[in-house]
Design a protein around this motif. Structure first.
Motif, PDB file in Angstrom:
ATOM      1  N   GLN A 156      26.738  -6.535  12.430  1.00 28.39           N
ATOM      2  CA  GLN A 156      25.851  -5.589  14.181  1.00 28.39           C
ATOM      3  C   GLN A 156      25.653  -6.947  14.961  1.00 28.39           C
ATOM      4  O   GLN A 156      25.225  -6.867  16.084  1.00 28.39           O
ATOM      5  N   TYR A 192      28.143  -8.863  16.012  1.00 27.11           N
ATOM      6  CA  TYR A 192      29.294  -8.305  17.000  1.00 27.11           C
ATOM      7  C   TYR A 192      28.476  -8.576  18.670  1.00 27.11           C
ATOM      8  O   TYR A 192      28.966  -8.692  19.421  1.00 27.11           O
ATOM      9  N   ARG A 193      26.695  -7.688  18.370  1.00 27.88           N
ATOM     10  CA  ARG A 193      26.509  -7.269  19.456  1.00 27.88           C
ATOM     11  C   ARG A 193      26.268  -8.533  20.816  1.00 27.88           C
ATOM     12  O   ARG A 193      26.098  -8.953  21.625  1.00 27.88           O
ATOM     13  N   ASN A 194      25.541 -10.241  19.596  1.00 27.38           N
ATOM     14  CA  ASN A 194      25.064 -11.243  20.214  1.00 27.38           C
ATOM     15  C   ASN A 194      26.255 -12.400  20.117  1.00 27.38           C
ATOM     16  O   ASN A 194      26.557 -13.291  20.540  1.00 27.38           O
ATOM     17  N   ARG A 195      27.697 -11.825  19.952  1.00 20.49           N
ATOM     18  CA  ARG A 195      28.298 -13.069  20.281  1.00 20.49           C
ATOM     19  C   ARG A 195      29.272 -14.103  19.354  1.00 20.49           C
ATOM     20  O   ARG A 195      29.380 -15.073  19.971  1.00 20.49           O
TER      21      ARG A 195
END
Length: 235
Positions: free
Chosen positions: A27, A30-33
């Protein structure tokens, strides 16, 4: 003046702890790319690094374990042990690659970039003198310094290194640069000047490698065969 890592690093770092779950690591990425992050202990010291590749390998290992059980495939010793460990991975500590390759803020950007290339990594945790995490240097951060044309690199080597630092006459050394790879050609007076010139050229920001095509007139690096002043044989 050469750039240092502390000038280009990102100070806000997304990190994980040893006990961070594998799901939370995914996560965070994904969230912080981002494609990877450092793992730190209770003292903020870097103990490992996790990349997207580590997560993918873990998922793949789980699939392979399930397939092997269904088909009753006998395991291979070393690969099976590693695969089993990845398949059981539930925390950042299970997933991370160790030891972590780190840099200090005062190190040169060029050296950090070459370290990345040598170890095949996309990011380097930046640590202080006590190995505590203070930033992250990504390939993109370092490339900001390397956005120089081959002509700019050639000019700095000729004007800054050959002329000013080495004090060599004009047209003694010919410099050609292609995609950061430098070729030095010419005829120097002393052999001992060649390694110095190569080191100085290699330290110019934007240089990824140096090819030596230099020649010399006097080999001052060879030991003298002359007898000692006293005329006695050396002991």
């Amino acid at each position: 003046m050469p750039h240092i890592v502390g000038e280009v690093m990102t100070r806000e770092v997304v990190e994980a702890r040893r006990e961070t779950s594998a799901g939370n690591v995914a996560q965070l990425l994904y969230r912080n790319r981002i494609s990877g992050l450092p793992v730190v202990d209770g003292d903020d010291k870097v103990v490992g690094v996790i990349s997207e590749t580590d997560l993918i390998r873990s998922q793949s290992a789980r699939a392979d374990q399930g397939r092997a059980r269904r088909l009753r495939i006998p395991p291979l010793r070393r690969s099976a042990r590693r695969g089993a460990a990845l398949a059981r991975a539930t925390t950042a500590e299970d997933l991370m690659s160790t030891p972590a390759i780190t840099v200090h803020p005062e190190q040169r950007v060029a050296d950090a970039a070459r370290m990345m290339e040598r170890h095949g990594v996309e990011r380097l945790p930046v640590v202080d003198e006590e190995d505590r995490l203070i930033g992250i240097a990504t390939r993109r951060d370092l490339l900001r310094v390397f956005l120089r044309t081959d002509e700019e690199v050639s000019r700095e080597i000729l004007d800054g290194v050959v002329s000013r630092t080495m004090g060599l006459p004009p047209h003694t050394v010919f410099v050609s640069v292609r995609d950061g790879m430098v070729t030095l050609e010419g005829h120097l007076e002393r052999r001992s000047d060649i390694p110095l010139l190569l080191r100085l050229a290699y330290r110019v920001d934007g240089v990824v490698g140096v090819i030596n095509s230099l020649t010399f007139r006097v080999d001052d690096a060879r030991p003298s065969d002359k007898p000692s002043a006293s005329g006695n044989d050396p002991a």
